[in-house]
Design a protein around this motif. Structure first.
Motif, short mmCIF file in Angstrom:
data_model
loop_
_atom_site.label_atom_id
_atom_site.label_comp_id
_atom_site.label_asym_id
_atom_site.label_seq_id
_atom_site.Cartn_x
_atom_site.Cartn_y
_atom_site.Cartn_z
N ASN A 149 -68.23 23.79 -11.69
CA ASN A 149 -68.67 23.66 -10.24
C ASN A 149 -68.65 22.03 -9.79
OD1 ASN A 149 -69.53 24.60 -7.84
ND2 ASN A 149 -71.67 24.76 -8.60
N LYS A 150 -68.04 21.35 -10.21
CA LYS A 150 -67.78 19.82 -10.10
C LYS A 150 -66.44 19.62 -9.42
CE LYS A 150 -71.91 18.35 -12.32
NZ LYS A 150 -72.47 17.24 -13.13
N PHE A 151 -66.49 18.73 -8.08
CA PHE A 151 -65.22 18.34 -7.64
C PHE A 151 -65.16 16.88 -7.13
CE2 PHE A 151 -67.62 21.55 -5.27
CZ PHE A 151 -68.03 20.58 -4.24
N ILE A 152 -64.13 16.26 -6.92
CA ILE A 152 -64.32 14.90 -6.57
C ILE A 152 -64.78 14.81 -5.03
CG2 ILE A 152 -61.61 15.04 -5.57
CD1 ILE A 152 -63.06 11.89 -7.52
N VAL A 153 -65.42 13.97 -4.56
CA VAL A 153 -65.71 13.89 -3.23
C VAL A 153 -65.19 12.40 -2.58
CG1 VAL A 153 -67.67 13.44 -1.45
CG2 VAL A 153 -67.94 14.84 -3.52
N GLU A 154 -64.39 12.47 -1.81
CA GLU A 154 -63.63 11.30 -1.24
C GLU A 154 -64.14 11.09 0.32
OE1 GLU A 154 -59.42 12.20 -3.29
OE2 GLU A 154 -59.58 13.05 -1.29
N THR A 155 -63.99 9.59 0.51
CA THR A 155 -64.69 9.18 1.93
C THR A 155 -63.27 8.98 2.77
OG1 THR A 155 -66.22 7.97 0.84
CG2 THR A 155 -65.49 7.31 3.18
N SER A 156 -63.35 9.87 3.74
CA SER A 156 -62.23 9.85 4.83
C SER A 156 -62.54 8.74 5.96
CB SER A 156 -62.05 11.31 5.22
OG SER A 156 -61.08 11.21 6.28
N ALA A 157 -61.99 7.67 6.09
CA ALA A 157 -62.21 6.50 6.79
C ALA A 157 -61.50 6.94 8.32
CB ALA A 157 -61.77 5.24 6.13
N ARG A 158 -61.92 6.27 9.20
CA ARG A 158 -61.38 6.51 10.54
C ARG A 158 -59.87 6.23 10.50
NH1 ARG A 158 -64.36 1.48 11.60
NH2 ARG A 158 -62.97 -0.32 11.29
N ASN B 182 -74.89 13.61 -6.98
CA ASN B 182 -76.00 12.67 -7.78
C ASN B 182 -75.50 11.40 -7.90
OD1 ASN B 182 -77.96 14.76 -8.71
ND2 ASN B 182 -76.28 15.61 -9.93
N THR B 183 -76.08 10.54 -6.67
CA THR B 183 -75.44 9.34 -6.59
C THR B 183 -76.64 8.29 -6.83
OG1 THR B 183 -75.75 9.08 -4.32
CG2 THR B 183 -73.39 9.88 -5.29
N ALA B 184 -76.60 7.00 -6.45
CA ALA B 184 -77.64 6.02 -6.48
C ALA B 184 -78.87 6.54 -5.31
CB ALA B 184 -77.21 4.69 -6.43
N ALA C 25 -74.67 6.72 -0.62
CA ALA C 25 -74.12 5.81 -1.65
C ALA C 25 -72.90 6.11 -2.65
CB ALA C 25 -75.41 4.89 -2.62
N ALA C 26 -72.13 6.87 -1.95
CA ALA C 26 -71.01 7.70 -2.52
C ALA C 26 -70.11 6.76 -2.72
CB ALA C 26 -70.72 8.74 -1.88
N GLY D 81 -67.16 4.64 -5.14
CA GLY D 81 -66.24 4.64 -6.28
C GLY D 81 -66.10 6.19 -6.66
N GLU D 82 -65.74 6.59 -7.77
CA GLU D 82 -65.64 8.13 -7.92
C GLU D 82 -66.77 8.86 -8.04
OE1 GLU D 82 -63.52 10.15 -11.60
OE2 GLU D 82 -62.16 8.84 -10.91
N VAL D 83 -66.90 9.63 -7.30
CA VAL D 83 -68.16 10.47 -7.18
C VAL D 83 -67.89 12.09 -7.02
CG1 VAL D 83 -69.73 8.75 -6.28
CG2 VAL D 83 -68.42 10.29 -4.66
N TYR D 84 -68.91 12.80 -7.46
CA TYR D 84 -68.75 14.14 -7.62
C TYR D 84 -69.46 15.06 -7.09
CZ TYR D 84 -64.70 13.12 -10.63
OH TYR D 84 -63.53 12.60 -11.31
N GLY D 85 -69.23 16.10 -6.52
CA GLY D 85 -70.49 17.03 -5.98
C GLY D 85 -70.36 18.35 -6.44
N GLU D 86 -71.18 19.17 -6.31
CA GLU D 86 -71.31 20.50 -6.69
C GLU D 86 -72.00 21.27 -5.84
OE1 GLU D 86 -74.15 21.50 -9.94
OE2 GLU D 86 -74.61 19.41 -10.06
N ILE D 87 -71.43 22.62 -5.66
CA ILE D 87 -71.90 23.57 -4.58
C ILE D 87 -73.28 24.09 -4.91
CG2 ILE D 87 -71.66 25.87 -3.58
CD1 ILE D 87 -68.66 25.31 -3.82
N VAL D 88 -74.29 24.00 -4.20
CA VAL D 88 -75.50 24.57 -4.51
C VAL D 88 -76.03 25.37 -3.41
CG1 VAL D 88 -76.31 22.83 -5.98
CG2 VAL D 88 -76.68 22.63 -3.60
#
Length: 190
Positions: A3-12, A146-148, A179-180, A182-189
């Motif tokens: 249940n984990k996937f990459i979370v990417e930042t989409s800049a302007r 789960n980040t800093a 504080a996401a 670098g390479e960070v992951y999220g999970e659906i809850v």
């Protein structure tokens, strides 16, 4: 599947039509791929556009390929920098009635009547991903990171298409708040 996937930042950034591309960069203009993005067929372009608002300017990258409508995606911080008020949080493509901006390129300018949004946070996924994660297209979910600075993002829309690759997109304000980096992951809850 986990249940984990990459979370990417989409800049302007901006998406442009063929007509806008030609108005800004000349009649023979084409987009040049600088870097492929995680979504199949999508890429950051070498071409940049200056957005001009009531109080400021920002230079942004074009994302290719061209689209049927012009669309600018900003963070709320970006919108304030430009002097825009009431920029709506919307899904990509839902630009009716959203504020416009002046676009400036090396060969011309375009007065965009509408199309500036703050993109609603979302997860791209294939039908197989959706089945494995127990969600459906347009479903609204919560995503824990789960980040800093751990957060749970609410009001995340699931977008399902066989053309997508599994990834969540947040804007730069959301990235900084969580504080996401670098390479960070999220999970659906749910």
């Amino acid at each position: 599947m986990q249940n984990k996937f990459i979370v990417e930042t989409s800049a302007r950034h901006i998406h442009v039509t063929d007509a806008t591309l030609k108005a800004l960069f000349g009649a023979d203009a084409v987009l040049h791929n600088k870097k492929d993005l995680s979504q199949p067929g999508q890429f950051a372009c070498e071409e940049k556009v200056t957005l001009v608002g009531p109080k400021g300017e920002l230079k942004v990258s074009i994302l290719g390929p061209t689209r049927p409508a012009d669309q600018v995606e900003l963070s709320f911080t970006d919108a304030r920098t430009l002097g825009l008020k009431a920029v709506p949080v919307r899904e990509s493509g839902d630009v009716a009635g959203a504020p416009g901006l002046k676009l400036v390129g090396p060969c011309g300018e375009v007065e965009m009547a509408e199309g500036t949004i703050v993109a609603k946070r979302h997860i791209h996924m294939t039908p197989a991903d959706a089945e494995a994660l127990g969600v459906s297209d347009k479903e609204i979910v919560k995503v824990k990171m789960n980040t800093a600075r751990p957060v749970i993002f609410e009001d995340v829309v699931v977008r399902v298409s066989p053309k997508f690759a599994l990834a969540m997109h947040i804007d730069t304000d959301e990235c900084n708040a969580a504080a996401a980096f670098g390479e960070v992951y999220g999970e659906i809850v749910k």
